[in-house]
Design a protein around this motif. Structure first.
Motif, PDB file in Angstrom:
ATOM      1  N   ARG A  60       0.829  -1.204   0.000  1.00  0.00           N
ATOM      2  CA  ARG A  60       0.000   0.000   0.000  1.00  0.00           C
ATOM      3  C   ARG A  60       0.861   1.249   0.000  1.00  0.00           C
ATOM      4  NH1 ARG A  60      -3.928  -1.285   4.303  1.00  0.00           N
ATOM      5  NH2 ARG A  60      -3.338   0.747   5.149  1.00  0.00           N
ATOM      6  N   ARG A  61       1.978   1.188   0.674  1.00  0.00           N
ATOM      7  CA  ARG A  61       2.836   2.371   0.781  1.00  0.00           C
ATOM      8  C   ARG A  61       3.644   2.613  -0.482  1.00  0.00           C
ATOM      9  NH1 ARG A  61       7.639   3.373   5.292  1.00  0.00           N
ATOM     10  NH2 ARG A  61       8.287   5.425   4.510  1.00  0.00           N
ATOM     11  N   LEU A  62       4.183   1.529  -1.070  1.00  0.00           N
ATOM     12  CA  LEU A  62       5.117   1.677  -2.191  1.00  0.00           C
ATOM     13  C   LEU A  62       4.460   1.545  -3.556  1.00  0.00           C
ATOM     14  CD1 LEU A  62       8.227  -0.296  -0.873  1.00  0.00           C
ATOM     15  CD2 LEU A  62       7.715   2.150  -0.661  1.00  0.00           C
ATOM     16  N   GLY A  63       3.311   0.879  -3.627  1.00  0.00           N
ATOM     17  CA  GLY A  63       2.692   0.667  -4.934  1.00  0.00           C
ATOM     18  C   GLY A  63       3.515  -0.276  -5.783  1.00  0.00           C
ATOM     19  N   GLY A  64       3.514  -0.053  -7.093  1.00  0.00           N
ATOM     20  CA  GLY A  64       4.278  -0.909  -7.989  1.00  0.00           C
ATOM     21  C   GLY A  64       3.473  -2.093  -8.471  1.00  0.00           C
ATOM     22  N   HIS A  65       4.087  -2.876  -9.366  1.00  0.00           N
ATOM     23  CA  HIS A  65       3.382  -4.009  -9.977  1.00  0.00           C
ATOM     24  C   HIS A  65       4.278  -5.229 -10.130  1.00  0.00           C
ATOM     25  CE1 HIS A  65       0.037  -1.312 -10.898  1.00  0.00           C
ATOM     26  NE2 HIS A  65       0.925  -0.457 -11.388  1.00  0.00           N
ATOM     27  N   TRP A  66       5.323  -5.349  -9.340  1.00  0.00           N
ATOM     28  CA  TRP A  66       6.200  -6.500  -9.492  1.00  0.00           C
ATOM     29  C   TRP A  66       5.538  -7.733  -8.864  1.00  0.00           C
ATOM     30  CZ3 TRP A  66       6.467  -3.187  -5.457  1.00  0.00           C
ATOM     31  CH2 TRP A  66       6.730  -3.698  -4.191  1.00  0.00           C
ATOM     32  N   PRO A  67       5.954  -8.967  -9.237  1.00  0.00           N
ATOM     33  CA  PRO A  67       5.265 -10.176  -8.782  1.00  0.00           C
ATOM     34  C   PRO A  67       5.351 -10.389  -7.264  1.00  0.00           C
ATOM     35  CG  PRO A  67       6.584 -10.635 -10.730  1.00  0.00           C
ATOM     36  CD  PRO A  67       6.962  -9.264 -10.275  1.00  0.00           C
ATOM     37  N   PRO A 147      13.620  -6.833 -15.333  1.00  0.00           N
ATOM     38  CA  PRO A 147      13.472  -5.371 -15.294  1.00  0.00           C
ATOM     39  C   PRO A 147      12.362  -4.883 -14.372  1.00  0.00           C
ATOM     40  CG  PRO A 147      13.665  -6.169 -17.557  1.00  0.00           C
ATOM     41  CD  PRO A 147      13.440  -7.362 -16.690  1.00  0.00           C
ATOM     42  N   THR A 148      11.466  -5.783 -13.950  1.00  0.00           N
ATOM     43  CA  THR A 148      10.334  -5.374 -13.126  1.00  0.00           C
ATOM     44  C   THR A 148      10.597  -5.511 -11.638  1.00  0.00           C
ATOM     45  OG1 THR A 148       9.255  -7.562 -12.972  1.00  0.00           O
ATOM     46  CG2 THR A 148       8.868  -6.284 -14.975  1.00  0.00           C
ATOM     47  N   LEU A 149      11.746  -6.057 -11.245  1.00  0.00           N
ATOM     48  CA  LEU A 149      11.972  -6.412  -9.848  1.00  0.00           C
ATOM     49  C   LEU A 149      12.711  -5.329  -9.076  1.00  0.00           C
ATOM     50  CD1 LEU A 149      13.080 -10.136 -10.277  1.00  0.00           C
ATOM     51  CD2 LEU A 149      10.786  -9.232  -9.821  1.00  0.00           C
ATOM     52  N   PRO A 150      12.391  -5.168  -7.795  1.00  0.00           N
ATOM     53  CA  PRO A 150      13.171  -4.263  -6.945  1.00  0.00           C
ATOM     54  C   PRO A 150      14.638  -4.692  -6.929  1.00  0.00           C
ATOM     55  CG  PRO A 150      11.130  -4.890  -5.844  1.00  0.00           C
ATOM     56  CD  PRO A 150      11.245  -5.762  -7.064  1.00  0.00           C
ATOM     57  N   ALA A 151      15.533  -3.723  -7.080  1.00  0.00           N
ATOM     58  CA  ALA A 151      16.966  -4.003  -7.137  1.00  0.00           C
ATOM     59  C   ALA A 151      17.718  -2.786  -6.623  1.00  0.00           C
ATOM     60  CB  ALA A 151      17.398  -4.330  -8.568  1.00  0.00           C
ATOM     61  N   GLY A 156      25.551   5.319 -11.320  1.00  0.00           N
ATOM     62  CA  GLY A 156      25.438   6.316 -12.374  1.00  0.00           C
ATOM     63  C   GLY A 156      24.087   6.378 -13.042  1.00  0.00           C
ATOM     64  N   ALA A 157      23.143   5.503 -12.604  1.00  0.00           N
ATOM     65  CA  ALA A 157      21.827   5.525 -13.237  1.00  0.00           C
ATOM     66  C   ALA A 157      21.042   6.743 -12.772  1.00  0.00           C
ATOM     67  CB  ALA A 157      21.058   4.244 -12.890  1.00  0.00           C
ATOM     68  N   GLY A 158      20.421   7.431 -13.697  1.00  0.00           N
ATOM     69  CA  GLY A 158      19.622   8.595 -13.364  1.00  0.00           C
ATOM     70  C   GLY A 158      18.236   8.189 -12.919  1.00  0.00           C
ATOM     71  N   PRO A 159      17.480   9.100 -12.287  1.00  0.00           N
ATOM     72  CA  PRO A 159      16.139   8.782 -11.821  1.00  0.00           C
ATOM     73  C   PRO A 159      15.172   8.579 -12.977  1.00  0.00           C
ATOM     74  CG  PRO A 159      16.588  11.123 -11.564  1.00  0.00           C
ATOM     75  CD  PRO A 159      17.879  10.478 -11.999  1.00  0.00           C
ATOM     76  N   VAL A 160      14.184   7.683 -12.762  1.00  0.00           N
ATOM     77  CA  VAL A 160      13.128   7.463 -13.743  1.00  0.00           C
ATOM     78  C   VAL A 160      12.040   8.496 -13.510  1.00  0.00           C
ATOM     79  CG1 VAL A 160      11.427   5.813 -14.608  1.00  0.00           C
ATOM     80  CG2 VAL A 160      13.665   5.017 -13.836  1.00  0.00           C
ATOM     81  N   ALA A 161      11.555   9.107 -14.568  1.00  0.00           N
ATOM     82  CA  ALA A 161      10.555  10.165 -14.437  1.00  0.00           C
ATOM     83  C   ALA A 161       9.339   9.662 -13.678  1.00  0.00           C
ATOM     84  CB  ALA A 161      10.137  10.663 -15.828  1.00  0.00           C
ATOM     85  N   GLY A 162       8.883  10.438 -12.701  1.00  0.00           N
ATOM     86  CA  GLY A 162       7.681  10.100 -11.951  1.00  0.00           C
ATOM     87  C   GLY A 162       7.900   9.120 -10.823  1.00  0.00           C
ATOM     88  N   THR A 163       9.140   8.757 -10.507  1.00  0.00           N
ATOM     89  CA  THR A 163       9.410   7.794  -9.448  1.00  0.00           C
ATOM     90  C   THR A 163      10.382   8.393  -8.454  1.00  0.00           C
ATOM     91  OG1 THR A 163      11.291   6.764 -10.560  1.00  0.00           O
ATOM     92  CG2 THR A 163       9.105   5.899 -11.086  1.00  0.00           C
ATOM     93  N   ALA A 164      10.491   7.736  -7.294  1.00  0.00           N
ATOM     94  CA  ALA A 164      11.453   8.156  -6.289  1.00  0.00           C
ATOM     95  C   ALA A 164      12.856   7.797  -6.756  1.00  0.00           C
ATOM     96  CB  ALA A 164      11.141   7.484  -4.955  1.00  0.00           C
ATOM     97  N   ALA A 171       8.629  -0.715  -9.931  1.00  0.00           N
ATOM     98  CA  ALA A 171       9.106  -1.385  -8.718  1.00  0.00           C
ATOM     99  C   ALA A 171       9.992  -0.425  -7.929  1.00  0.00           C
ATOM    100  CB  ALA A 171       9.881  -2.658  -9.060  1.00  0.00           C
ATOM    101  N   PRO A 172       9.925  -0.486  -6.602  1.00  0.00           N
ATOM    102  CA  PRO A 172      10.763   0.413  -5.800  1.00  0.00           C
ATOM    103  C   PRO A 172      12.209  -0.052  -5.773  1.00  0.00           C
ATOM    104  CG  PRO A 172       9.566  -1.067  -4.364  1.00  0.00           C
ATOM    105  CD  PRO A 172       9.077  -1.339  -5.771  1.00  0.00           C
ATOM    106  N   CYS A 173      13.096   0.865  -5.435  1.00  0.00           N
ATOM    107  CA  CYS A 173      14.490   0.514  -5.175  1.00  0.00           C
ATOM    108  C   CYS A 173      14.537  -0.497  -4.030  1.00  0.00           C
ATOM    109  CB  CYS A 173      15.248   1.786  -4.820  1.00  0.00           C
ATOM    110  SG  CYS A 173      16.875   1.520  -4.107  1.00  0.00           S
ATOM    111  N   LEU A 174      15.458  -1.430  -4.098  1.00  0.00           N
ATOM    112  CA  LEU A 174      15.571  -2.456  -3.061  1.00  0.00           C
ATOM    113  C   LEU A 174      15.787  -1.838  -1.680  1.00  0.00           C
ATOM    114  CD1 LEU A 174      15.705  -5.526  -2.444  1.00  0.00           C
ATOM    115  CD2 LEU A 174      18.182  -5.355  -2.797  1.00  0.00           C
TER     116      LEU A 174
END
Length: 208
Positions: A60-67, A147-151, A156-164, A171-174
């Motif tokens: 409920r807090r993080l949302g997302g759609h990973w399995p 690509p759908t899993l928290p990790a 050097g990866a930049g932020p994804v638009a609309g995400t933390a 999926a949230p950051c691990l």
């Protein structure tokens, strides 16, 4: 008086059909275990396991759609392969080290009970029986799961638009996931299983 002809009964799967579905539709390794088909962890994914009441609060807090799968009062969240090795260090870094959390992880060499694949009948060996593992958020056939899993964020990866920062789109950051899971597990443990379930809105599934 009109009579309705019942639909043909779908026979229960012996488990081999479930294993074939995971192999052919998802490319996941599966094997027969003492209680039915099991998915091998540490190859395509690891599994973060926690009380279902705590897991419901995290989703409920993080949302997302990973399995995500549920079995009784336990929830299993698929995370990136290699996460099992990172968990102890993450908990220590997040200042949860040494605290009993009921938060575990399955990695290389581990197995998790295989939920009944979407659209397939239950298995005779336990899959689909009351309390058996089911998908709360099933994986999508024909798509790579990695690509759908928290990790952990890539260097050097930049932020994804609309995400933390550090999140991977759906999926949230691990790090965020582990911190949220530890917080929810600790809260449920302090309040007790019953009060924790009420807090999160979670109720164990009952057979229909």
């Amino acid at each position: 008086m009109a009579f309705t002809v019942p639909l043909p009964r779908v026979p229960a799967d012996d488990g081999d059909g479930h294993a074939r579905w995971y192999a052919h539709e998802l490319g996941w390794a599966a094997a027969r275990g003492p209680a039915g088909v099991e998915l091998l962890t540490g190859l395509r994914f690891d599994v973060l396991e926690l009380p279902a009441a705590a897991g419901a609060a995290v989703l409920r807090r993080l949302g997302g759609h990973w399995p995500v799968a549920v079995e009784g009062r336990r929830m299993r969240m698929l995370v990136a392969a290699g996460s099992a090795e990172e968990l102890p260090g993450l908990l220590q870094w997040l200042e949860w080290g040494g605290i009993a959390l009921d938060l575990t992880v399955l990695g290389a060499g581990g197995r998790m009970p295989a939920p009944v694949p979407p659209g397939l009948p239950p298995g005779r060996s336990g899959s689909g029986s009351p309390g058996a593992a089911v998908w709360l958020r099933p994986p999508l056939p024909g798509r790579e799961v990695e690509p759908t899993l928290p990790a952990l964020p890539s260097p050097g990866a930049g932020p994804v638009a609309g995400t933390a920062p550090g999140d991977r789109g759906n999926a949230p950051c691990l790090v965020r996931l582990v911190d949220s899971a530890a917080t929810a597990c600790h809260r449920v443990r302090l309040l007790g299983a019953g009060d924790g379930a009420a807090l999160s809105g979670w109720r164990p599934r009952t057979p229909s």
